[in-house]
Design a protein around this motif. Structure first.
Motif, PDB file in Angstrom:
ATOM      1  N   PHE A   1       0.821  -1.217   0.000  1.00 56.77           N
ATOM      2  CA  PHE A   1       0.000   0.000   0.000  1.00 56.77           C
ATOM      3  C   PHE A   1       0.855   1.267   0.000  1.00 56.77           C
ATOM      4  CE2 PHE A   1      -3.167  -2.816   2.389  1.00 56.77           C
ATOM      5  CZ  PHE A   1      -3.808  -3.184   1.207  1.00 56.77           C
ATOM      6  N   GLN A   2       2.039   1.214   0.618  1.00 55.88           N
ATOM      7  CA  GLN A   2       2.923   2.377   0.674  1.00 55.88           C
ATOM      8  C   GLN A   2       3.905   2.423  -0.500  1.00 55.88           C
ATOM      9  OE1 GLN A   2       2.498   4.792   2.882  1.00 55.88           O
ATOM     10  NE2 GLN A   2       0.805   3.661   3.825  1.00 55.88           N
ATOM     11  N   LYS A   3       3.815   1.470  -1.409  1.00 51.47           N
ATOM     12  CA  LYS A   3       4.671   1.419  -2.611  1.00 51.47           C
ATOM     13  C   LYS A   3       6.156   1.337  -2.257  1.00 51.47           C
ATOM     14  CE  LYS A   3       1.516   4.050  -5.592  1.00 51.47           C
ATOM     15  NZ  LYS A   3       1.396   5.217  -6.481  1.00 51.47           N
ATOM     16  N   VAL A   4       6.461   0.478  -1.301  1.00 51.47           N
ATOM     17  CA  VAL A   4       7.868   0.265  -0.928  1.00 51.47           C
ATOM     18  C   VAL A   4       8.423  -0.799  -1.876  1.00 51.47           C
ATOM     19  CG1 VAL A   4       9.466  -0.388   0.901  1.00 51.47           C
ATOM     20  CG2 VAL A   4       7.356   0.831   1.462  1.00 51.47           C
ATOM     21  N   ARG A   5       9.210  -0.388  -2.859  1.00 54.54           N
ATOM     22  CA  ARG A   5       9.692  -1.302  -3.893  1.00 54.54           C
ATOM     23  C   ARG A   5      11.170  -1.619  -3.766  1.00 54.54           C
ATOM     24  NH1 ARG A   5       6.552   1.757  -8.888  1.00 54.54           N
ATOM     25  NH2 ARG A   5       4.415   1.267  -8.187  1.00 54.54           N
ATOM     26  N   ALA A   6      11.948  -0.729  -3.198  1.00 57.04           N
ATOM     27  CA  ALA A   6      13.386  -0.960  -3.075  1.00 57.04           C
ATOM     28  C   ALA A   6      13.657  -2.100  -2.086  1.00 57.04           C
ATOM     29  CB  ALA A   6      14.088   0.318  -2.625  1.00 57.04           C
ATOM     30  N   LYS A   7      14.539  -3.017  -2.465  1.00 55.40           N
ATOM     31  CA  LYS A   7      14.834  -4.168  -1.614  1.00 55.40           C
ATOM     32  C   LYS A   7      15.483  -3.752  -0.298  1.00 55.40           C
ATOM     33  CE  LYS A   7      15.252  -7.664  -5.235  1.00 55.40           C
ATOM     34  NZ  LYS A   7      16.135  -8.668  -5.875  1.00 55.40           N
ATOM     35  N   GLU A   8      16.332  -2.711  -0.353  1.00 51.25           N
ATOM     36  CA  GLU A   8      16.997  -2.282   0.879  1.00 51.25           C
ATOM     37  C   GLU A   8      16.009  -1.665   1.864  1.00 51.25           C
ATOM     38  OE1 GLU A   8      17.567   0.834  -2.364  1.00 51.25           O
ATOM     39  OE2 GLU A   8      17.848  -1.328  -2.149  1.00 51.25           O
ATOM     40  N   GLU A   9      14.854  -1.201   1.384  1.00 53.01           N
ATOM     41  CA  GLU A   9      13.813  -0.689   2.274  1.00 53.01           C
ATOM     42  C   GLU A   9      12.859  -1.791   2.707  1.00 53.01           C
ATOM     43  OE1 GLU A   9      11.802   2.571   0.493  1.00 53.01           O
ATOM     44  OE2 GLU A   9      13.608   3.764   0.182  1.00 53.01           O
ATOM     45  N   GLN A  10      12.617  -2.759   1.834  1.00 49.88           N
ATOM     46  CA  GLN A  10      11.687  -3.843   2.153  1.00 49.88           C
ATOM     47  C   GLN A  10      12.256  -4.809   3.186  1.00 49.88           C
ATOM     48  OE1 GLN A  10      10.611  -5.843  -1.459  1.00 49.88           O
ATOM     49  NE2 GLN A  10       9.107  -4.307  -2.063  1.00 49.88           N
ATOM     50  N   GLN A  11      13.525  -5.148   3.049  1.00 49.68           N
ATOM     51  CA  GLN A  11      14.113  -6.202   3.879  1.00 49.68           C
ATOM     52  C   GLN A  11      14.016  -5.936   5.380  1.00 49.68           C
ATOM     53  OE1 GLN A  11      18.109  -7.184   2.789  1.00 49.68           O
ATOM     54  NE2 GLN A  11      18.261  -8.904   4.214  1.00 49.68           N
ATOM     55  N   PRO A  12      14.439  -4.758   5.886  1.00 52.91           N
ATOM     56  CA  PRO A  12      14.330  -4.556   7.341  1.00 52.91           C
ATOM     57  C   PRO A  12      12.892  -4.545   7.843  1.00 52.91           C
ATOM     58  CG  PRO A  12      15.027  -2.537   6.229  1.00 52.91           C
ATOM     59  CD  PRO A  12      15.100  -3.619   5.220  1.00 52.91           C
ATOM     60  N   LYS A  13      11.961  -4.057   7.019  1.00 54.83           N
ATOM     61  CA  LYS A  13      10.565  -4.033   7.454  1.00 54.83           C
ATOM     62  C   LYS A  13       9.960  -5.432   7.479  1.00 54.83           C
ATOM     63  CE  LYS A  13       9.704   0.700   5.957  1.00 54.83           C
ATOM     64  NZ  LYS A  13       8.881   1.607   5.134  1.00 54.83           N
ATOM     65  N   ILE A  14      10.334  -6.265   6.505  1.00 54.50           N
ATOM     66  CA  ILE A  14       9.845  -7.645   6.496  1.00 54.50           C
ATOM     67  C   ILE A  14      10.409  -8.416   7.684  1.00 54.50           C
ATOM     68  CG2 ILE A  14       9.929  -9.823   5.228  1.00 54.50           C
ATOM     69  CD1 ILE A  14       9.841  -8.187   2.641  1.00 54.50           C
TER      70      ILE A  14
END
Length: 371
Positions: free
Chosen positions: A191-204
């Motif tokens: 929903f927030q359009k987080v596409r960069a892997k370096e941003e996705q990984q810590p949140k996941i």
């Protein structure tokens, strides 16, 4: 027919096609609100009330009575963990997504528009703003339950009678909301359009690890210990993200030195967590004997491992921040030297131009030889 923009997204002049990705992202809060309302409306119909209540109400109560003439106040209900709790987690995950969109649009977006932040600082502001709201609510809620149940006044209640640890309504509902919040982080990436892997990984990793640790403590009857430890952890995280928000607003970094309070608090919380964990799991459960020693030992090893990982990450982050500070200081010093060099040349030329013409000629040895 034009679709009016609703909660949880920015308005645009173009209306995206219905059922497209952009349409779902822009209207996700309204869509999920409609899905949640289906369960609420289901409570009003007798034929669907039992099905809908599995998603909204808390189940698996082991004691409690309704008010009667003999007992006007009745007896408070107590609950244990059960399979129906995952239905409630699903419903309250939808609620967390809706609340996330409300906070984002009506609080954070309005503040960020006045600040004119860069893309990096805006992402940090939105993330810390959401987490501050969650950590503040969780800390107040956890402290209230711990004081009400007497866990802080009588520490022995954390292990006495284990594993028969029934929960009050607020205690169980606290864990349902915790699990729902960590679960809602995953669809929020879309929903927030987080596409960069370096941003996705810590949140996941944050979402999955938080959900896994809490669900293990919840199902293995460590709810009392988990409540106290989570309350301590959220206090430390609350301070960390408050200082992160201060860093966004404090452009001149005047309050950077106050961050030492956050570092001291982090170390104290990690120490207190380890002490309470050893006191409860080892001295309270293992030493007292029983058939649950292995479960307590495994839980203690896991707790110490998590604390060690958090301390290691903290030290690594501090060293990285120091290296970056030194690098920036060297870069700034080099830039100031380059800026001073042309200024010296200009001042030299100015002094020579201020001299009389005869002095200027005599100062040049080449010109004197020509004479």
């Amino acid at each position: 027919m034009a679709i009016k923009p609703g909660l949880g997204r920015k308005t645009s002049n173009k209306n995206p096609p219905i059922f497209s990705h952009e349409f779902v992202i822009q209207n996700h809060a309204d869509i999920i609100s409609c899905v949640a309302m289906v369960f609420v409306v289901g409570l009003m119909n007798e034929s669907t009330a039992s099905f809908a209540s599995a998603f909204i109400s808390l189940h698996h109560n082991v004691s409690g009575e309704e008010p009667t003439r003999e007992q006007p106040y009745g007896k408070p209900y107590t609950y244990v963990a059960g399979i129906k709790d995952y239905c409630a987690i699903f419903f309250y995950t939808l609620t967390c997504i809706i609340m996330h969109a409300i906070i984002q649009e009506f609080v954070l977006d309005k503040i960020s528009k006045k600040l004119h932040l860069s893309k990096f600082k805006l992402a940090r502001f939105n993330e810390s703003g959401q987490l501050v709201a969650f950590y503040l609510l969780s800390f107040i809620w956890g402290t209230h339950v711990a004081l009400r149940e007497g866990y802080l006044g009588q520490v022995a209640l954390l292990w006495e009678g284990y594993p028969a640890h029934p929960m009050s309504f607020l205690h169980k509902f606290y864990f349902i909301i915790q699990l729902s919040y960590y679960l809602h982080m995953l669809p929020e990436l879309y929903f927030q359009k987080v596409r960069a892997k370096e941003e996705q990984q810590p949140k996941i990793i944050h979402s999955i690890s938080g959900f896994t640790l809490i669900v293990l403590a919840y199902t293995l009857s460590f709810q009392r210990l988990a409540l106290v430890l989570l309350t301590l952890h959220y206090f430390s995280e609350l301070l960390a993200h408050i200082f992160q928000l201060i860093g966004v607003f404090d452009r001149e970094e005047r309050l950077a030195r106050v961050g030492i309070v956050n570092n001291v608090c982090f170390v104290l919380v990690r120490f207190a967590t380890s002490v309470i964990g050893v006191l409860t799991l080892y001295y309270g459960i293992c030493v007292s004997g029983g058939s649950y020693n292995l479960r307590a030992v495994i839980a203690l090893i896991g707790l110490i491992a998590v604390q060690g990982y958090l301390v290691f990450s903290f030290i690594t982050e501090q060293l990285r921040a120091k290296r970056e500070a030194k690098r920036e200081a060297k870069l700034l010093a080099a830039q100031t030297k380059k800026a001073k060099a042309p200024n010296k040349d200009k001042s030299k030329r100015k002094k020579e131009s201020d001299l009389p013409e005869a002095d200027q000629v005599s100062s040049s040895p080449a010109k004197q030889k020509l004479k």
